[in-house]
Scaffold this active site. Sequence first.
Site, PDB file in Angstrom:
ATOM      1  N   ASP A  30       0.854  -1.201   0.000  1.00 51.89           N
ATOM      2  CA  ASP A  30       0.000   0.000   0.000  1.00 51.89           C
ATOM      3  C   ASP A  30       0.887   1.248   0.000  1.00 51.89           C
ATOM      4  OD1 ASP A  30      -2.838   1.182   0.663  1.00 51.89           O
ATOM      5  OD2 ASP A  30      -1.448   2.190   2.027  1.00 51.89           O
TER       6      ASP A  30
ATOM      7  N   TYR B 102       3.450   9.871   0.918  1.00 55.95           N
ATOM      8  CA  TYR B 102       4.397   9.264   1.855  1.00 55.95           C
ATOM      9  C   TYR B 102       5.849   9.626   1.498  1.00 55.95           C
ATOM     10  CZ  TYR B 102       0.244   6.477   3.095  1.00 55.95           C
ATOM     11  OH  TYR B 102      -1.022   6.064   3.447  1.00 55.95           O
TER      12      TYR B 102
ATOM     13  N   LYS C 159      -2.011   6.353  -4.315  1.00 61.45           N
ATOM     14  CA  LYS C 159      -3.122   7.280  -4.034  1.00 61.45           C
ATOM     15  C   LYS C 159      -2.771   8.670  -4.519  1.00 61.45           C
ATOM     16  CE  LYS C 159      -3.528   4.780   0.372  1.00 61.45           C
ATOM     17  NZ  LYS C 159      -2.175   4.554   0.916  1.00 61.45           N
TER      18      LYS C 159
ATOM     19  N   HIS D  59      -7.047   9.777  -2.046  1.00 59.85           N
ATOM     20  CA  HIS D  59      -6.586   9.641  -0.662  1.00 59.85           C
ATOM     21  C   HIS D  59      -7.570  10.259   0.341  1.00 59.85           C
ATOM     22  CE1 HIS D  59      -2.501   9.009   1.517  1.00 59.85           C
ATOM     23  NE2 HIS D  59      -3.486   8.801   2.348  1.00 59.85           N
TER      24      HIS D  59
HETATM   25  N1  LIG Z   1      -5.668   5.953   3.471  1.00 59.18           N
HETATM   26  C1  LIG Z   1      -5.231   6.646   4.491  1.00 59.18           C
HETATM   27  O1  LIG Z   1      -5.597   7.808   4.694  1.00 59.18           O
HETATM   28  C2  LIG Z   1      -4.266   6.022   5.464  1.00 59.18           C
HETATM   29  C3  LIG Z   1      -4.121   6.594   6.738  1.00 59.18           C
HETATM   30  C4  LIG Z   1      -3.223   5.982   7.637  1.00 59.18           C
HETATM   31  C5  LIG Z   1      -2.518   4.841   7.247  1.00 59.18           C
HETATM   32  N2  LIG Z   1      -2.669   4.323   5.979  1.00 59.18           N
HETATM   33  C6  LIG Z   1      -1.931   3.109   5.552  1.00 59.18           C
HETATM   34  O2  LIG Z   1      -2.104   2.104   6.544  1.00 59.18           O
HETATM   35  C7  LIG Z   1      -0.815   1.612   6.930  1.00 59.18           C
HETATM   36  C8  LIG Z   1      -0.868   1.090   8.354  1.00 59.18           C
HETATM   37  O3  LIG Z   1      -1.232   2.091   9.284  1.00 59.18           O
HETATM   38  P1  LIG Z   1      -0.198   2.656  10.357  1.00 59.18           P
HETATM   39  O4  LIG Z   1       1.166   2.514   9.799  1.00 59.18           O
HETATM   40  O5  LIG Z   1      -0.635   4.000  10.763  1.00 59.18           O
HETATM   41  O6  LIG Z   1      -0.440   1.759  11.638  1.00 59.18           O
HETATM   42  P2  LIG Z   1      -0.511   0.220  12.064  1.00 59.18           P
HETATM   43  O7  LIG Z   1      -0.216  -0.674  10.927  1.00 59.18           O
HETATM   44  O8  LIG Z   1      -1.790   0.068  12.802  1.00 59.18           O
HETATM   45  O9  LIG Z   1       0.662   0.163  13.144  1.00 59.18           O
HETATM   46  C9  LIG Z   1       2.004   0.100  12.749  1.00 59.18           C
HETATM   47  C10 LIG Z   1       2.921  -0.155  13.956  1.00 59.18           C
HETATM   48  O10 LIG Z   1       2.493  -1.324  14.643  1.00 59.18           O
HETATM   49  C11 LIG Z   1       3.612  -2.038  15.130  1.00 59.18           C
HETATM   50  N3  LIG Z   1       3.530  -3.442  14.651  1.00 59.18           N
HETATM   51  C12 LIG Z   1       3.243  -3.882  13.396  1.00 59.18           C
HETATM   52  N4  LIG Z   1       3.231  -5.226  13.354  1.00 59.18           N
HETATM   53  C13 LIG Z   1       3.548  -5.646  14.605  1.00 59.18           C
HETATM   54  C14 LIG Z   1       3.716  -6.914  15.183  1.00 59.18           C
HETATM   55  N5  LIG Z   1       3.515  -8.059  14.511  1.00 59.18           N
HETATM   56  N6  LIG Z   1       4.080  -6.969  16.503  1.00 59.18           N
HETATM   57  C15 LIG Z   1       4.250  -5.835  17.222  1.00 59.18           C
HETATM   58  N7  LIG Z   1       4.096  -4.598  16.732  1.00 59.18           N
HETATM   59  C16 LIG Z   1       3.742  -4.509  15.432  1.00 59.18           C
HETATM   60  C17 LIG Z   1       4.858  -1.371  14.605  1.00 59.18           C
HETATM   61  O11 LIG Z   1       5.447  -0.644  15.669  1.00 59.18           O
HETATM   62  P3  LIG Z   1       7.038  -0.760  15.984  1.00 59.18           P
HETATM   63  O12 LIG Z   1       7.735  -0.253  14.776  1.00 59.18           O
HETATM   64  O13 LIG Z   1       7.225   0.092  17.208  1.00 59.18           O
HETATM   65  O14 LIG Z   1       7.314  -2.222  16.236  1.00 59.18           O
HETATM   66  C18 LIG Z   1       4.352  -0.423  13.536  1.00 59.18           C
HETATM   67  O15 LIG Z   1       5.094   0.766  13.436  1.00 59.18           O
HETATM   68  C19 LIG Z   1       0.098   2.817   6.701  1.00 59.18           C
HETATM   69  O16 LIG Z   1       1.458   2.468   6.693  1.00 59.18           O
HETATM   70  C20 LIG Z   1      -0.426   3.311   5.376  1.00 59.18           C
HETATM   71  O17 LIG Z   1       0.066   2.514   4.309  1.00 59.18           O
HETATM   72  C21 LIG Z   1      -3.559   4.894   5.102  1.00 59.18           C
END
Ligand SMILES: NC(=O)c1ccc[n+]([C@@H]2O[C@H](COP(=O)([O-])OP(=O)(O)OC[C@H]3O[C@@H](n4cnc5c(N)ncnc54)[C@H](OP(=O)(O)O)[C@@H]3O)[C@@H](O)[C@H]2O)c1
Length: 346
Positions: free
Chosen positions: A63, A68, A97, A130
């Site tokens: 994604d 980004y 996006k 987005h």
């Molecule tokens: N469309 C939109 O507007 C929008 C908005 C927000 C996000 N997104 C997309 O969604 C993706 C995911 O969201 P996000 O990055 O905000 O948050 P997330 O995936 O909910 O959380 C990511 C964090 O969770 C921890 N983690 C991941 N897998 C793990 C595991 N197996 N065990 C322990 N900790 C784990 C990591 O922390 P540590 O590094 O501290 O281990 C990582 O930095 C983004 O990267 C982006 O591509 C899209």
Amino acid sequence: MSVEKFSIANDGIDPAKVPQKTLNTGDKMPAIGLGTFGSDRFSGEQIAEAVKGAVAIGFRHIDCASVYGNEHLIGQSFKEILDSGLIKREELWITSKVWNDMHGEGDVLLSCAKSLKDLKLDYLDLFLVHWPFPNFHAKGVDVSSRDPNAKPYIHEEYMKVWRQMEKLKEMGLVRNIGTSNMTIPKMKLLLKDAKIKPACNEMELHPHFQQPEFFKYVVDNGIVPIGFCPIGSPTRPDRDKIETDTVDIQDPVILKIAKRLNVHPAVVCVKWAVQRGQVPIPFSIHRNEYLSNITSTISDPITKEEMKEIEGIDKNCRLIKGQVFLWKDNQSWEDLWDLNGQITPA
Ligand SMILES: NC(=O)c1ccc[n+]([C@@H]2O[C@H](COP(=O)([O-])OP(=O)(O)OC[C@H]3O[C@@H](n4cnc5c(N)ncnc54)[C@H](OP(=O)(O)O)[C@@H]3O)[C@@H](O)[C@H]2O)c1
């Protein structure tokens, strides 16, 4: 960036075993993807390396987004992966996006062309709008910052963006088009006027923010929900955190299931998401984490009772509130999300 040649890891997951979702276009998408938003904490180089590592262990869905700021680095990873000859382009699912400052006439096409160039691809599997606002903010600004040219949702304007999305699909530059950060009232208008309906809707989804009504609406309309922040985004930028935000991976129900399965609570969130029917896109640059996230999609399911328990811990806690996209002073972030079922007027 490492110069190591791309190779398939021997402790990974067979991508053929990872569940798939069939879209309303007939395309099949892996039911888990890797997020690539560095949240101002992780560098583009680290994320590009994680993309290679994740593909090596079985991820086939990535994604991305122009905002980004790392698509040029991830593109180098895709090139190394594809040049290795070990994986064909059609085996990968790559999303990008269009950002809010590229909603003008012709700009959506330019944005797509730039993403394709940066990602070193000749088509995208999925291209998303987005945010449904053209409101722009500078990188890293405080949540109180406002774009002086910010506007509310204006359906006619959104449809001009959507027509360009439809054109990109007709041109074959993107195989599927979709939305992100929408609400039911906005989606209703789009479904009424779209020539090509969205195949996917990317939305915030995690145990403490399940959006049951919108989730059902999306699914009932044949749109696949992609869930962002599936783990409750523990590493999101500090500026996006407020005191009342709750923490999914500290919830007693999640902790209890994690203990039973002997996995990190984050993995329970990912596993629940796939079982519920959304496509989670967990972010991580750590190999052990992304490996356990994908492994959760093929291991024994969470029980029916546990699924019910997780359904019961929804706290309606939206983490990505979007304050910087508000268009007037003294507005509250709720105005972006049409909470009373009506689009918030200017
Ligand atoms: N469309 C939109 O507007 C929008 C908005 C927000 C996000 N997104 C997309 O969604 C993706 C995911 O969201 P996000 O990055 O905000 O948050 P997330 O995936 O909910 O959380 C990511 C964090 O969770 C921890 N983690 C991941 N897998 C793990 C595991 N197996 N065990 C322990 N900790 C784990 C990591 O922390 P540590 O590094 O501290 O281990 C990582 O930095 C983004 O990267 C982006 O591509 C899209």
